[in-house]
Design an enzyme around this catalytic site. Structure first.
Site, PDB file in Angstrom:
ATOM      1  CE  LYS A   1      -3.457   2.788   0.100  1.00 11.97           C
ATOM      2  NZ  LYS A   1      -4.532   2.827   1.093  1.00 11.97           N
TER       3      LYS A   1
ATOM      4  CE  LYS B   1      -2.990   7.519   7.306  1.00 15.30           C
ATOM      5  NZ  LYS B   1      -3.318   6.145   6.851  1.00 15.30           N
TER       6      LYS B   1
END
Length: 299
Positions: free
Chosen positions: A168, A236
């Site tokens: 990811k 983030k």
């Protein structure tokens, strides 16, 4: 069909939980926002007033939360109340370290654990077309396949626990870099008098084509940055990317630049906008932003 406790019914989790209900599973959902729980109930799910109530006795427990802190906090509750042998699937995007921690702590309590972050944004969640990268054991992956099939289009076991989060991170690296380049291409074409809309149509059909050009070129040209995936969240995620690269002693100069551009978008006040709002950064760097009323008065 399984009994499922689903924690985190936000912009992504809500549609995903709804698809699981539609697939015939018994889904009990919890979210800090009561409205999100009510939406699941309206879709045929069951509402819960706490994490403990949502996960008690369930075959499968799922989380879809914004960041590491929430995952660790909720998982601490899950291990206290989930039944032995339950399968825990975390669809959140967090650090590989948090994924490995949930696997270790879960095993102590008799839980099977998969990290399964997703890509596709809100459209992917709404259309059950997510791409899912999974870390864990083959047996647990096979047990979870009916869940993945209900919410996603592509899902692969990519390695042991934590590996899903590594892939990811790689995904977010590519997505962020592609948005940055598409943004620069738009500014370049518009500044030199080309028809950017037709230009992007041509580019989307050639080697430069991408899912981002396919899905986002029209909204980017219209400066429509309604969030499918917010700049704040991509910021983030780029922190996860740069941290992982440092730990692996891997050099990612393009990734570092992309992280800075996303940080700039956030610093400019665009954190709540879609990550396609990197176009605003490209415009600002080229002095192409529209003048404010103050600028006009000064002129």
């Amino acid at each position: 069909m399984s009994t499922i406790g689903f924690i985190g019914l936000g912009i992504m989790g809500g549609p995903m939980a709804g698809h699981l209900v539609a697939a015939g599973h018994e889904v009990t959902g919890y979210n800090r926002s009561a409205a999100a729980v009510e939406k699941l109930v309206a879709a045929g799910g069951i509402g819960a007033g706490s994490v403990a109530e949502a996960v008690d006795g369930k075959d499968i427990v799922i989380t879809m939360l914004p960041q590491d802190e929430q995952v660790r906090e909720v998982f601490t509750e899950i291990v206290r109340h989930a039944k032995t042998g339950a399968l825990y699937i975390d669809f959140s995007s967090v650090t590989p370290q948090t994924a490995e921690w949930t696997a270790t702590e879960g095993a102590k309590r008799g839980l099977r654990v998969l990290d399964a972050p997703v890509s596709g944004g809100e459209p992917g969640a709404v259309n059950a077309a997510l791409s899912i990268m999974v870390g864990g054991s083959d047996a647990d992956f096979q047990a979870a396949e009916p869940i993945f099939a209900a919410v996603g289009k592509t899902y692969e076991l990519v390695g042991p626990n934590g590996s899903g989060q590594v892939v990811k991170a790689a995904n977010q690296l590519i997505v962020g870099g592609t948005y940055a380049l598409v943004a620069e291409a738009i500014v370049l074409m518009e500044s030199l008098g080309a028809d950017a809309a037709k230009g992007l149509d041509v580019l989307a059909g050639g080697l430069a084509g991408s899912k981002i050009l396919e899905l986002k070129r029209k909204t980017m040209l219209e400066r429509d940055f309604q969030p499918g995936f917010r700049i704040d969240l991509h910021h983030k995620d780029m922190g996860i990317v740069t941290q992982a690269a440092r730990e692996a002693e891997v050099t990612i100069p393009m990734g570092a630049l992309t992280a800075q551009l996303i940080a700039a978008a956030r610093a400019m006040g665009h954190g709540s906008l879609d990550h396609s709002a990197l176009l605003l950064v490209a415009e600002a760097l080229s002095g192409k932003t529209a003048p404010t009323p103050t600028d006009e008065a000064d002129a």
